[in-house]
Design a protein around this motif. Structure first.
Motif, mmCIF file in Angstrom:
data_model
loop_
_atom_site.group_PDB
_atom_site.id
_atom_site.type_symbol
_atom_site.label_atom_id
_atom_site.label_comp_id
_atom_site.label_asym_id
_atom_site.label_seq_id
_atom_site.Cartn_x
_atom_site.Cartn_y
_atom_site.Cartn_z
ATOM 1 N N ILE A 8 -8.117 5.756 -3.321
ATOM 2 C CA ILE A 8 -7.925 6.144 -4.294
ATOM 3 C C ILE A 8 -7.711 5.282 -5.560
ATOM 4 O O ILE A 8 -8.602 5.722 -7.010
ATOM 5 C CB ILE A 8 -6.712 7.635 -4.378
ATOM 6 C CG1 ILE A 8 -6.978 7.578 -3.751
ATOM 7 C CG2 ILE A 8 -6.250 7.500 -5.656
ATOM 8 C CD1 ILE A 8 -5.642 9.166 -2.451
ATOM 9 N N CYS A 9 -6.781 4.049 -5.328
ATOM 10 C CA CYS A 9 -6.621 3.502 -6.194
ATOM 11 C C CYS A 9 -6.878 2.518 -6.853
ATOM 12 O O CYS A 9 -7.795 2.053 -5.371
ATOM 13 C CB CYS A 9 -5.556 3.755 -7.090
ATOM 14 S SG CYS A 9 -3.918 2.192 -5.795
ATOM 15 N N PRO A 10 -7.518 1.412 -7.078
ATOM 16 C CA PRO A 10 -8.321 0.167 -6.553
ATOM 17 C C PRO A 10 -7.141 -0.994 -6.504
ATOM 18 O O PRO A 10 -6.907 -2.290 -5.907
ATOM 19 C CB PRO A 10 -8.027 -0.784 -8.650
ATOM 20 C CG PRO A 10 -8.096 -0.077 -9.751
ATOM 21 C CD PRO A 10 -6.770 1.608 -8.838
ATOM 22 N N SER B 81 0.824 -1.280 -0.385
ATOM 23 C CA SER B 81 -0.018 -0.484 0.036
ATOM 24 C C SER B 81 0.760 1.274 -0.159
ATOM 25 O O SER B 81 1.651 1.067 0.492
ATOM 26 C CB SER B 81 -0.762 -0.276 1.301
ATOM 27 O OG SER B 81 -1.045 0.938 1.940
ATOM 28 N N CYS B 82 1.040 2.009 -0.868
ATOM 29 C CA CYS B 82 1.490 3.069 -0.908
ATOM 30 C C CYS B 82 1.182 3.866 0.214
ATOM 31 O O CYS B 82 1.770 4.978 1.087
ATOM 32 C CB CYS B 82 1.097 3.979 -2.150
ATOM 33 S SG CYS B 82 -0.285 5.401 -1.601
ATOM 34 N N GLY B 83 0.096 4.311 0.992
ATOM 35 C CA GLY B 83 -0.296 4.277 2.086
ATOM 36 C C GLY B 83 -0.621 6.167 1.763
ATOM 37 O O GLY B 83 -1.258 6.843 3.076
ATOM 38 N N GLN B 84 -1.227 6.500 1.147
ATOM 39 C CA GLN B 84 -2.194 7.766 0.726
ATOM 40 C C GLN B 84 -2.655 7.873 1.169
ATOM 41 O O GLN B 84 -3.654 8.995 2.311
ATOM 42 C CB GLN B 84 -2.298 8.345 -0.638
ATOM 43 C CG GLN B 84 -1.538 9.408 -0.966
ATOM 44 C CD GLN B 84 -1.426 8.961 -2.547
ATOM 45 O OE1 GLN B 84 -1.546 10.410 -3.185
ATOM 46 N NE2 GLN B 84 -1.557 8.432 -3.932
ATOM 47 N N CYS B 85 -3.896 7.030 0.651
ATOM 48 C CA CYS B 85 -5.672 7.001 1.353
ATOM 49 C C CYS B 85 -5.467 6.059 2.815
ATOM 50 O O CYS B 85 -5.106 4.607 2.884
ATOM 51 C CB CYS B 85 -6.218 7.094 0.837
ATOM 52 S SG CYS B 85 -6.598 5.794 -0.657
ATOM 53 N N SER B 86 -6.750 7.187 3.686
ATOM 54 C CA SER B 86 -6.787 6.094 5.035
ATOM 55 C C SER B 86 -7.057 4.904 4.958
ATOM 56 O O SER B 86 -6.840 3.415 5.683
ATOM 57 C CB SER B 86 -7.471 7.028 5.598
ATOM 58 O OG SER B 86 -7.713 7.893 5.151
ATOM 59 N N PRO B 87 -8.078 4.269 3.892
ATOM 60 C CA PRO B 87 -9.025 2.790 4.563
ATOM 61 C C PRO B 87 -7.367 2.074 3.604
ATOM 62 O O PRO B 87 -7.679 0.998 4.475
ATOM 63 C CB PRO B 87 -9.969 2.752 3.260
ATOM 64 C CG PRO B 87 -10.570 4.153 3.581
ATOM 65 C CD PRO B 87 -9.226 5.581 2.975
ATOM 66 N N CYS B 88 -7.117 1.897 2.728
ATOM 67 C CA CYS B 88 -5.582 1.666 2.741
ATOM 68 C C CYS B 88 -5.067 1.504 2.988
ATOM 69 O O CYS B 88 -4.881 0.196 3.623
ATOM 70 C CB CYS B 88 -5.803 1.255 1.152
ATOM 71 S SG CYS B 88 -4.627 0.399 0.385
ATOM 72 N N ARG B 89 -4.587 2.504 3.930
ATOM 73 C CA ARG B 89 -3.226 2.287 4.685
ATOM 74 C C ARG B 89 -3.519 1.247 6.158
ATOM 75 O O ARG B 89 -2.160 1.101 6.428
ATOM 76 C CB ARG B 89 -2.685 3.621 4.721
ATOM 77 C CG ARG B 89 -1.497 4.287 5.789
ATOM 78 C CD ARG B 89 -1.339 5.467 6.097
ATOM 79 N NE ARG B 89 -2.383 6.423 6.702
ATOM 80 C CZ ARG B 89 -3.155 7.179 6.460
ATOM 81 N NH1 ARG B 89 -3.322 8.033 5.723
ATOM 82 N NH2 ARG B 89 -3.977 7.912 6.987
#
Ligand SMILES: Cc1cc2nc3c(=O)[nH]c(=O)nc-3n(C[C@H](O)[C@H](O)[C@H](O)COP(=O)(O)O)c2cc1C
Ligand code: SF4
Ligand code: SF4
Ligand code: FES
Lengths: 435, 333
Positions: free
Chosen positions: A400-402, A354-362
């Protein structure tokens, strides 16, 4: 034997050299396109071929090309996505390593169609030796006048560069790839704008997968209509499948789309059946991001029809009973496979990437990994399974991304189809405590 | 111009306006919260996902709904668009999820955090979050770092909204800090802990929605709610000189820029005003600063958002719109 359009000459000795490749009919599509066709005519053939992008999402390539902003006064770019990092997927590497000129030929023909005079192959950092193979092939193509100024005496010029990534799965997401190519941190961009309008250096850009670009070669050679006759329905042409896991013959296979899944797994021509005379348990059909299916649902659809290797058939039944062709990473699991452990492995991967940009994925990917770690090691709690599914649901569609979706789908499907195994992982703990 | 409705309330805004800013035109309860978007910093937004809304109809021309919830801060409006915020259970559920994610690794050390009382995360959590956590894992921690002698970075509290990196990009002339690492190991960092000394670097403290970046000259001096904020100005050659003095008696404990009702600074101040002028005599005091933000502690509402109450409020706004004009103070309550 199915038709081979990409790998036909793969075993010819010396096919990695310009000379042998050319002798086998290589670079014919460049000659045909540059000398006898307008760029729009090439795009038209690709449209007519019905070919869908081979990178995972399956977006029709001709349509993607037609979105390219041709009115912009900025330069246009063609970018090849060779970041191939999806667990279970290794077809692009095979193609580039064995027959590098096929990709280069495809890049020239595609760049011509799009009016791009500078093009890039963005390759994953771990493929450094493949980068060297490609660069050698590119040097040959320059020397023979297929790259550089005024290719084949026409007024079309093209410079082609190979650029390595630094080991991040996320840089395979096309906008993160463009950021990385620009020398920035590989964070996916918010869309719109899409790359076709503002891509590399905010200029109109097309990003395509290695195999997509290679397939442009046979499409131009045989014509889009001919290509569309191969395959089944809207799944036209051939597809490279990376077959791995518990099968007798792992490897990269070129199949005609529409091949029955059962034949692919059990015939001698392809996977050669499940190894060690064991029974089939489950298949992840399109790379780690797609839903896992148990035997009964991968061999036949919920309606009882034979499941085919095609975009439509594999997704038949939606996510409830179906999956996706994805990138063609076909992972076979035999009856001894621990689904919880397998899912834990995937979850670890997505958390790591995960790149960590958006909270749900991070935050969500790390949480899912922790729960699965617990379940796998027998410390799971009863609520864990429901929390796991809920976390996946809260990531899915909200990022943000898939990559967020890619992390959520395997979780949702594994629990849907193998819930009992997860429950057993919990029960074991209570045995430990009480006994 | 584009006409759209948000939770049924109509608003007309110039094309290209984001849904969030259109909602702010309406004001009141139906404005989605925002943790990463910052109107005076270009390219911010899209990351935290608390501002997610549902677009039930894209526009009159293309009435299809948008397939996923969208970040209202970065999604432009369309003419005839129908947006649901508080009226969509899906949005509220997703937002609750986002708040839970934001708090997952947060230390919840509000009792010792300088930001407490004026913290956007604290407000958000009270209003939209669940009151218990389902997470039992260890929380990530980082060592505190001094970024020069004026700014403290307490990365453990950071929610990675990236605002401070845009300050670095857009307000200071030399960028020396950014994000390193990825996923939940990502951190704000300076290049080998280099001091950020630049005339405008202090603004990153003001844009930080949590207590990750704090003013070292103010740390632990006082809880903000015991200070007395006053608008003040001085003649400054570098910035507007318009600030808020946070006083205790005659002592100036802290100087910050002025924030609007959404917690956003519109006029940034220079480091000299912020750090070097801590005497009242340096300033022309204009009068008490009205804190119009509905900060948790400022307003003492330690309760979760009351949906029924909110819906009533929206309905009231709707009635106003149908009949009378909204009085100004109703819009920005
Ligand atoms: C996390 C992530 C990783 C991806 N990795 C790759 C990749 O390694 N190779 C690839 O071709 N596409 C990858 N994709 C898909 C690309 O974003 C893009 O859709 C694709 O390159 C388009 O090519 P195509 O139209 O030829 O399929 C990835 C997408 C995501 C979200
Ligand atoms: S979904 Fe994950 S990988 Fe994609 S932008 Fe968000 S944090 Fe990064
Ligand atoms: S330090 Fe503050 S402003 Fe910077 S990214 Fe973290 S939370 Fe945002
Ligand atoms: S404020 Fe919109 S995503 Fe953060």
């Amino acid at each position: 034997m199915g038709r081979k359009l990409l790998l036909e000459h793969i075993d010819v000795p010396g096919i990695e050299t310009f000379e042998v490749y050319r002798k086998k009919g290589g670079y014919a599509s460049v000659e045909k396109a540059l000398k006898t066709m307008t760029p729009d005519a090439v795009t038209d053939e690709v449209k007519r071929s019905g070919m869908r992008g081979r990178g995972g999402a399956g977006f029709p390539t001709g349509m993607k090309w037609s979105f390219l902003d041709r009115k912009s006064t900025k330069p246009r770019y063609m970018v090849c996505n060779a970041d191939e990092s999806e667990p279970g997927t290794f077809k692009d590497r095979y193609l580039m390593e064995k027959i590098p000129h096929l990709l280069i030929e495809g890049m020239i023909t595609s760049s011509y169609a799009l009016g791009a005079n500078t093009s890039f192959i963005y390759i994953r950092g771990e493929y450094m030796y493949v980068l060297q193979i490609l660069e050698k092939a590119i040097d040959e193509a320059y020397a023979k006048g297929f790259l550089g100024k005024n290719i084949l005496g026409t007024d079309f010029s093209l410079d082609l560069y190979v650029h390595p990534g630094a080991g991040a799965y996320i840089c395979g997401e096309e906008t993160a790839l463009l950021e990385s190519l620009e020398g920035k941190r590989g964070n996916p961009r918010l869309k719109p704008p899409f790359p076709a309008i503002a891509g590399l250096y905010a200029s109109p850009t097309v990003v395509n997968n290695v195999e997509t670009i290679a397939a442009v070669v046979p499409i131009v050679n045989m014509g889009g209509d001919e290509y569309a006759k191969i395959g089944i329905g809207k799944s036209t042409g051939t597809k490279l499948i990376s077959a791995s896991g518990h099968i007798n013959k792992p490897g990269v296979y070129e199949i005609e789309l529409g091949l029955p899944v059962e034949e692919f797994i059990f015939s001698e021509e392809y996977c050669g059946g499940v190894w060690k005379d064991r029974r089939l348990k489950a298949v992840v059909a399109g790379g780690s991001s797609v839903p896992i299916l148990p035997t009964e649902l991968i061999l036949t659809t919920a309606k009882g029809e034979p499941r085919l290797m095609s975009y439509e058939s594999l997704s038949d039944g939606g996510f409830a009973t179906g999956t996706m062709l994805g990138s063609g990473g076909f992972i076979v699991m035999d009856e001894t496979t621990d689904i919880v452990k397998n899912l834990y492995t995937f979850a670890r991967f997505y958390h790591h990437e995960s790149c960590g940009q958006c909270s749900p994925c991070r935050e969500g990917t790390g949480w899912m990994e922790k729960i699965l770690h617990r379940l796998h090691h027998g410390h799971g709690k009863k609520e864990d399974i429901d929390i796991l599914v809920d976390v996946a649901k809260k990531i899915e569609g909200n990022t943000i991304c898939p990559l967020g979706d890619a992390a959520a789908w395997p979780v949702a499907s594994a629990v849907r189809h193998f819930r009992k195994e997860f429950e057993e992982a919990v029960v074991q703990e209570s045995l430990l405590v009480n006994g | 111009m584009a006409k759209l409705t948000i939770d049924g309330v109509e608003v007309e805004v110039p094309d290209g306006t984001s849904i969030l800013n259109a909602a702010r035109q309406i004001g009141g309860a139906l404005v989605p919260p925002a943790m990463c978007y910052y109107s005076s910093l270009k390219e911010t937004g899209g990351k935290c996902r608390v501002c997610l809304v549902k677009v039930a109809q894209g526009s009159t021309k293309d009435p299809r709904p948008m397939p996923k919830l969208v970040a209202s801060c970065r999604t432009p409006v369309g003419d005839g668009m129908v947006v649901q915020n508080l009226t969509s259970p899906e949005v509220l559920e997703a937002r609750k999820g986002v708040v839970e994610f934001l708090l997952l690794n947060h230390p919840l050390d509000c009792p010792i955090c300088d930001q407490a009382g004026e913290c956007d995360l604290q407000n958000l959590a009270y209003e939209h979050g669940a009151s218990t956590t389902r997470y039992e894992g260890e929380r990530r921690t980082f060592e505190k770092i001094d970024i020069g002698d004026k700014i403290k970075l307490h990365m453990t509290r950071c929610i990675l909204c990236y605002r401070c990196t845009y300050v670095a990009d857009q307000l200071t002339n030399e960028r020396v800090h950014g994000v390193i690492g990825r996923g939940d190991r990502a951190e704000i960092s300076t290049y080998i802990q280099k001091a950020v000394d630049n005339d405008f670097s202090g603004n990153m403290i003001d844009v930080c929605p949590v207590g990750a970046l704090t003013d070292r000259t103010f740390r632990f001096k006082s809880r903000v709610w015991f200070t007395d904020p006053k608008d003040a100005h001085r003649n400054c050659t570098k910035c507007s000189g318009k600030v808020v003095l946070w006083m205790k008696g005659d002592e100036v404990l802290r100087v910050t820029a002025r924030k609007d009702q959404y917690g956003e600074v519109k006029e940034y101040i220079c480091n000299e005003c912020r750090f070097e002028h801590k005497k009242v005599s340096d300033w022309t005091v204009e009068g008490p600063r009205h804190i119009d933000r509905h900060s948790v502690i400022a307003q003492n509402h330690y309760e979760k958002i009351d949906l029924q109450k909110l819906k009533k409020e929206v309905e009231r706004q709707l009635e106003f719109q149908r009949g009378k004009q909204l009085p100004e103070n109703e819009i920005h309550s």
